[in-house]
Design a protein around this motif. Structure first.
Motif, mmCIF file in Angstrom:
data_model
loop_
_atom_site.group_PDB
_atom_site.id
_atom_site.type_symbol
_atom_site.label_atom_id
_atom_site.label_comp_id
_atom_site.label_asym_id
_atom_site.label_seq_id
_atom_site.Cartn_x
_atom_site.Cartn_y
_atom_site.Cartn_z
ATOM 1 N N ALA A 1 0.841 -1.207 0.000
ATOM 2 C CA ALA A 1 0.000 0.000 0.000
ATOM 3 C C ALA A 1 0.874 1.255 0.000
ATOM 4 C CB ALA A 1 -0.929 -0.005 1.212
ATOM 5 N N LEU A 2 1.924 1.268 0.814
ATOM 6 C CA LEU A 2 2.801 2.438 0.871
ATOM 7 C C LEU A 2 3.504 2.667 -0.464
ATOM 8 C CD1 LEU A 2 4.386 2.064 4.439
ATOM 9 C CD2 LEU A 2 2.604 3.649 3.700
ATOM 10 N N ILE A 3 3.908 1.587 -1.127
ATOM 11 C CA ILE A 3 4.535 1.717 -2.446
ATOM 12 C C ILE A 3 3.548 2.326 -3.434
ATOM 13 C CG2 ILE A 3 5.479 0.434 -4.400
ATOM 14 C CD1 ILE A 3 6.604 -1.575 -2.372
ATOM 15 N N TRP A 4 2.317 1.812 -3.428
ATOM 16 C CA TRP A 4 1.284 2.338 -4.332
ATOM 17 C C TRP A 4 1.017 3.809 -4.040
ATOM 18 C CZ3 TRP A 4 -1.493 0.168 -8.402
ATOM 19 C CH2 TRP A 4 -2.555 0.947 -8.885
ATOM 20 N N PHE A 5 0.900 4.154 -2.750
ATOM 21 C CA PHE A 5 0.617 5.539 -2.369
ATOM 22 C C PHE A 5 1.709 6.481 -2.881
ATOM 23 C CE2 PHE A 5 -1.716 3.954 1.679
ATOM 24 C CZ PHE A 5 -2.819 3.632 0.910
ATOM 25 N N GLU A 6 2.957 6.091 -2.711
ATOM 26 C CA GLU A 6 4.053 6.962 -3.108
ATOM 27 C C GLU A 6 4.082 7.169 -4.618
ATOM 28 O OE1 GLU A 6 6.432 9.727 -2.484
ATOM 29 O OE2 GLU A 6 5.859 8.528 -0.735
ATOM 30 N N ALA B 1 -6.603 2.152 -4.842
ATOM 31 C CA ALA B 1 -5.486 1.554 -4.107
ATOM 32 C C ALA B 1 -5.928 0.284 -3.378
ATOM 33 C CB ALA B 1 -4.909 2.563 -3.111
ATOM 34 N N VAL B 2 -7.125 0.308 -2.779
ATOM 35 C CA VAL B 2 -7.633 -0.880 -2.090
ATOM 36 C C VAL B 2 -7.757 -2.050 -3.056
ATOM 37 C CG1 VAL B 2 -9.626 -1.882 -0.895
ATOM 38 C CG2 VAL B 2 -8.836 0.411 -0.289
ATOM 39 N N PHE B 3 -8.408 -1.812 -4.197
ATOM 40 C CA PHE B 3 -8.583 -2.885 -5.177
ATOM 41 C C PHE B 3 -7.237 -3.386 -5.708
ATOM 42 C CE2 PHE B 3 -13.044 -1.254 -5.981
ATOM 43 C CZ PHE B 3 -13.666 -2.416 -5.550
ATOM 44 N N ALA B 4 -6.336 -2.457 -6.016
ATOM 45 C CA ALA B 4 -5.055 -2.833 -6.608
ATOM 46 C C ALA B 4 -4.200 -3.635 -5.627
ATOM 47 C CB ALA B 4 -4.304 -1.584 -7.063
ATOM 48 N N VAL B 5 -4.098 -3.155 -4.385
ATOM 49 C CA VAL B 5 -3.287 -3.855 -3.393
ATOM 50 C C VAL B 5 -3.922 -5.198 -3.041
ATOM 51 C CG1 VAL B 5 -2.405 -3.754 -1.025
ATOM 52 C CG2 VAL B 5 -2.307 -1.726 -2.475
ATOM 53 N N ALA B 6 -5.256 -5.230 -2.947
ATOM 54 C CA ALA B 6 -5.937 -6.495 -2.658
ATOM 55 C C ALA B 6 -5.688 -7.514 -3.770
ATOM 56 C CB ALA B 6 -7.434 -6.254 -2.483
ATOM 57 N N ARG B 7 -5.738 -7.066 -5.010
ATOM 58 C CA ARG B 7 -5.448 -7.949 -6.137
ATOM 59 C C ARG B 7 -3.989 -8.402 -6.106
ATOM 60 N NH1 ARG B 7 -6.240 -11.960 -9.541
ATOM 61 N NH2 ARG B 7 -5.324 -11.628 -11.614
ATOM 62 N N TRP B 8 -3.094 -7.491 -5.798
ATOM 63 C CA TRP B 8 -1.667 -7.764 -5.718
ATOM 64 C C TRP B 8 -1.378 -8.832 -4.656
ATOM 65 C CZ3 TRP B 8 2.240 -3.148 -4.881
ATOM 66 C CH2 TRP B 8 3.550 -3.583 -5.174
ATOM 67 N N GLU B 9 -2.136 -8.799 -3.564
ATOM 68 C CA GLU B 9 -1.912 -9.715 -2.451
ATOM 69 C C GLU B 9 -2.788 -10.962 -2.537
ATOM 70 O OE1 GLU B 9 -0.287 -11.307 0.893
ATOM 71 O OE2 GLU B 9 0.432 -9.650 -0.326
ATOM 72 N N GLY B 10 -3.648 -11.063 -3.565
ATOM 73 C CA GLY B 10 -4.557 -12.199 -3.668
ATOM 74 C C GLY B 10 -5.710 -12.117 -2.690
#
Length: 472
Positions: free
Chosen positions: A88-93, A406-415
């Protein structure tokens, strides 16, 4: 014999009675009319919006705590939770830096402040101090320390989301360490508290139209529509730049998850309109968390990414700050070099992270940026006092959409995203409701057997509603 079609007045009445979107839209228009026609009376309506925000804020901290604790405990993997936070922090930055660069590029191309030739000595620098209340943005060290709670109760009393997140992570980790056999009653109690909080959210949301009416009336009554003419070029540029950034968000969401941002916008249209009307993303945090969970994002991803984004991922504010800095420089006749503009990005990357919850934070960040450059008079920040409130709508929409993506992307990234469910929910094919009619959260197959749910299509629900209206 074909069923009779309800008359237009009955259909309108039913829509206003059942649709939060219709209620808020009407309140928005009514607020604009009242603010324009009776500005003196409109100024007295400030408590309507402020009271609603206060009620929502009382719910946010306990809700975030419950969602995160339950998410960690049910996921059963603290390492996965840590990975979600890091991603999430990577995506935010990346997202906030992209927003800053888009803002700088747009301001360089359009140059909204060129030709204004403002004399900084004629500006009232004290007005900026009044706006910020004499506050200051925390340094990086202060920001990190303030994220750590000094007491369990104090984090909730101060409504500090980052401190509550830290406490929730500690409690969730402790539950995993102890196991359900040692503390069998704690997790069910937290889950029940969560259900109570969601019920309270439902009660408070019934006041949303009143809050939107009051907030919009105050805005138009205090500032009028003339400010749009004075700062028209700047306003249009900010909104166009925000639209471009949202298009990039839509492309990123489609590429990462296969979901449509436009369908998601339709899915959260009530919350989006409420956020616009109250100029606050906090007013919709509980409802958006609930809708993201219903759309297939796992509890731990929603509980960690969305609240953290409210402090770390202010994409709309980043756009506004970069454009605003160049606007001020152009208005007072200062030509910033490429190196100085790079400095603007670096400074704003730091200052924008500590903005959440601080009165007049945009002006504090702009003042800090101007001071770091040494070329822009600090008092020139007062140029944006008249237009800042008009920019709230742009910031709110961009911030909210940026955090949801960001929620959808990180959730998808983490499965941690059920894409099939998400697609069906956004397409309007399914809607899950409990027996009492309240929205249900996505449940596992094992839990589904013990939870009384009723699954219907939206079309079937609309047909049932029409039938009930005709017979009633």
């Amino acid at each position: 014999m074909p069923p009779s079609v309800p008359s237009l007045p009955r259909r309108v009445a039913r829509l206003l009675r059942t649709s939060l979107f219709a209620q808020v839209a009407c309140a928005l228009v009514l607020g604009i009319v009242v603010g324009k026609l009776w500005p003196g009376f409109a100024a007295d309506l400030q408590p309507l919006g402020d009271g609603f925000i206060r009620l929502i804020k009382t719910i946010i901290s306990p809700l975030v705590f419950c969602v995160v604790v339950v998410g960690i405990a049910k996921a059963g993997d603290l390492k996965a939770f840590g990975r979600i936070g890091l991603k999430a922090l990577i995506w935010f930055e990346v997202a906030s830096t992209l927003a800053l660069l888009i803002g700088l590029l747009a301001a360089n191309v359009v140059q909204p402040g060129a030709g204004m030739n403002v004399d900084p000595s004629t500006l009232d620098a004290a007005a900026v101090d009044a706006k910020t209340g004499g506050g200051h943005l925390p340094s990086t060290t202060e920001f990190a320390l303030e994220a750590l709670p000094t007491s369990f109760i104090g984090a909730f009393a101060e409504n500090s989301l980052l401190q509550v997140l830290v406490l929730a992570c500690l409690v969730g980790a402790a539950l995993l360490h102890l196991g359900h056999t040692k503390v069998p009653q704690v997790l069910p109690a937290v889950e029940q508290a969560q259900e109570v909080i969601f019920a309270i959210v439902g009660f408070v949301m019934r006041l949303a139209p009143i809050a939107v009416f009051g907030a919009m009336a105050v805005l138009i009554g205090n500032y009028g529509l003339g400010v749009i003419e004075t700062y028209g070029k700047l306003i249009v540029l900010c909104y166009v730049a925000a639209a471009l950034f949202i298009v990039l968000l839509a492309v990123a969401l489609k590429a990462v998850t296969g979901l449509s941002l436009w369908k998601f916008l339709r899915y959260i249209r009530e919350e989006m309109l409420l956020a616009l009307g109250t100029a606050s993303t906090e007013s919709v945090l509980p409802r958006v968390m609930q809708k993201l969970r219903r759309a297939g994002a796992r509890d731990d991803a929603v509980g960690l990414v969305l609240p953290t984004g409210y402090s770390f991922n202010l994409d709309g504010a980043s756009l506004y700050l970069s454009i605003g800095t160049l606007f001020i420089a152009q208005a007072v006749g200062v030509d910033l070099s490429l190196g100085q503009q790079v400095t603007v990005v670096l400074v704003l990357m730091l200052t924008s992270k500590g903005m959440a919850g601080i009165p007049g934070s945009a002006f504090l960040a702009l003042s800090a940026t101007a001071s770091s450059l040494g070329a822009i008079p600090a008092g020139a920040v007062a140029l944006l006092l008249g237009v800042d409130r008009i920019m709230d709508s742009m910031r709110v929409v961009t911030n909210l959409l940026g955090n949801c993506v960001a929620v959808f992307a990180v959730a998808r990234w983490e499965g941690a995203l059920d894409r099939e469910r998400a697609k069906k929910v956004l397409d309007g094919e399914i809607e899950v409701v409990l027996e009492d009619g309240t929205p249900a959260e996505p449940v596992s197959r094992e839990a589904a057997a013990s939870v009384p749910v009723q699954t219907t299509t939206v079309k079937e629900k609309e047909k049932e509603t029409e039938t009930a209206a005709e017979t009633g």
